[in-house]
Design an enzyme around this catalytic site. Structure first.
Site, PDB file in Angstrom:
ATOM      1  N   GLU A 145      66.522  81.873 -18.433  1.00 27.14           N
ATOM      2  CA  GLU A 145      67.313  81.761 -19.665  1.00 27.14           C
ATOM      3  C   GLU A 145      67.619  83.132 -20.251  1.00 27.14           C
ATOM      4  OE1 GLU A 145      68.926  79.151 -20.923  1.00 27.14           O
ATOM      5  OE2 GLU A 145      68.117  78.170 -19.160  1.00 27.14           O
ATOM      6  N   HIS A 153      70.647  84.672 -18.790  1.00 31.02           N
ATOM      7  CA  HIS A 153      71.879  84.147 -19.402  1.00 31.02           C
ATOM      8  C   HIS A 153      72.152  84.869 -20.731  1.00 31.02           C
ATOM      9  CE1 HIS A 153      72.617  80.874 -16.637  1.00 31.02           C
ATOM     10  NE2 HIS A 153      71.526  80.209 -16.938  1.00 31.02           N
TER      11      HIS A 153
END
Ligand SMILES: [Zn+2]
Length: 401
Positions: free
Chosen positions: A94, A97
């Site tokens: 994550e 990202h």
């Protein structure tokens, strides 16, 4: 499985609507653990269940098969450590990202890690196909690199005669991260691979919505195929099939949501706060008593549930809802000022008329209200933007106006 906020892409407006009511409940389940590049990272309580399940899977299934005869205490210790490291790898997926999103100019509000992976809530979409693909690819690339790294470590450990349990755990971490990379690269929305496809078709055709349509179509196909394959496996006696079918179902549903999200993006694109704002029917003075406001409401009931609160100069300072006044009770209304009855307005919700609507949609409603933002000109309140205002624009856009 790990997903970016971009992967989840519910329609922004329904998200806005949900937040007004649902968010306080879900937010209670999240525990802040730190920040990545200034973005808060939270753990959802359901992650504890996932850690427990993974620990059990490792200690009772994976490790006994790989290292028969290992002492249970060591099996469980290594299994717990590996499950925690696995959660950390999801966090890294994550974070990748988030970092690339920031690089291409998309703000991330927060990252929540929960039972099925991670969700990054992004405010808007990257402006270029390359940016979109890069943000999406960053996660699987990170998982793949981690996977290869863990497999390399396992290989190293075998040569150096590390404890067999540790080597087995490293190999499991390697294989699982590669699996996560591969799964997320399936080329359909809402998975990371769907985003890459979206960017690719956008680049080839020059049309962002055509890219989205391709990703949605493939996403539904992937969801359908996974569900079918899962059901088949289950019928053949494998419980993994049930899990796969559930994931496939989720992918199919999210693909439909992605399509709706596209409609919202298209409806709000190129528009500003001024296009959505309406002049407030009633404005409350921060210093006046709640009773005065109640009298004004009785005399001319407004249609909006959220009433902006202004200071002596007409500068927006807060918002008060009818519900706030009801909760106050008749006895306290005379002694309570409007400012105290309501809630303060965060600076990010006081915007200029030319602020892009996509940014406001991503903000969502102020918790407990249907207010998204107020528009101010030279410090004076000129309009308010509510969830119904945004929803109306989306509906009108679907009519083709
Ligand atoms: Zn991802």
């Amino acid at each position: 499985m790990a997903r970016g906020r971009s992967d989840l892409a519910e329609p922004a407006v329904s998200r806005v609507a949900d937040r007004a009511t649902v968010e306080p409940a879900t937010r209670r389940g999240a525990l802040p653990v730190g920040r990545v590049a200034g973005v808060p990272v939270e753990l959802h309580w359901s992650l504890l269940g996932a850690v427990a399940l993974l620990t059990w899977l490792l200690a009772a299934q994976v490790l006994p098969a790989e290292v028969p005869g290992a002492a249970p205490v060591w099996r469980w210790t290594v299994a717990t450590a590996a499950a925690l490291v696995f959660v950390a790898t999801i966090a890294l997926h994550e974070s990748a990202h988030v970092l690339v999103a920031r690089h291409v100019g998309v703000r991330v509000r927060r990252v929540t890690l929960w039972v099925v992976g991670g969700v990054s809530e992004m405010t808007g979409e990257p402006r270029s196909p390359g940016g979109l693909a890069a943000v999406a690819a960053a996660g699987p690339v990170t998982s793949a690199a981690l996977g290869l790294g863990f497999l390399g470590l396992a290989q190293l450990g075998r040569g150096a005669a590390w404890p067999a349990l540790v080597v087995a755990a490293l190999a499991w971490l390697g294989g699982t991260n590669l699996l996560i990379a591969a799964f997320n690269l399936l080329p359909g929305a809402p998975l990371d691979g769907g985003r890459v496809l979206h960017g690719l078709v956008w680049r080839l055709t020059g049309d962002r919505e055509r890219g989205r349509a391709a990703a949605v179509a493939v996403g539904r196909l992937v969801g359908f195929a996974l569900t079918g394959f899962g059901v088949l496996l289950f019928l053949l006696g494998s419980w993994t099939g049930l899990w796969l079918a559930a994931v496939g179902w989720f992918v199919g549903l999210s693909a439909a949501a992605e399509r709706n999200g596209g409609r919202v993006v298209a409806a709000l694109e190129g528009r500003t706060a001024a296009d959505a704002a309406h002049a407030p029917e009633l404005v409350a003075q921060a210093g006046s008593s709640a009773e005065t406001l109640v009298a004004a409401l009785r005399a001319r009931p407004p249609r909006a549930a959220s009433i902006p609160v202004v200071g002596v100069d007409g500068d927006p300072v807060g918002v008060v809802t009818v519900g706030d006044l009801v909760r106050l009770g008749p006895a306290d209304r005379a002694t309570t000022r409007v400012r105290e009855a309501g809630r303060p307005l965060p600076a990010e919700r006081i915007v200029a008329a030319d602020v892009p609507l996509e940014r406001l949609a991503a903000l969502g409603a102020l918790p407990g209200t249907d207010l998204v933002a107020v528009v101010a000109d030279h410090g004076r309140l000129t309009g308010t933007v509510t969830v119904p205002d945004l929803a109306r624009l989306v509906e009108l856009h679907r009519l083709g106006t």
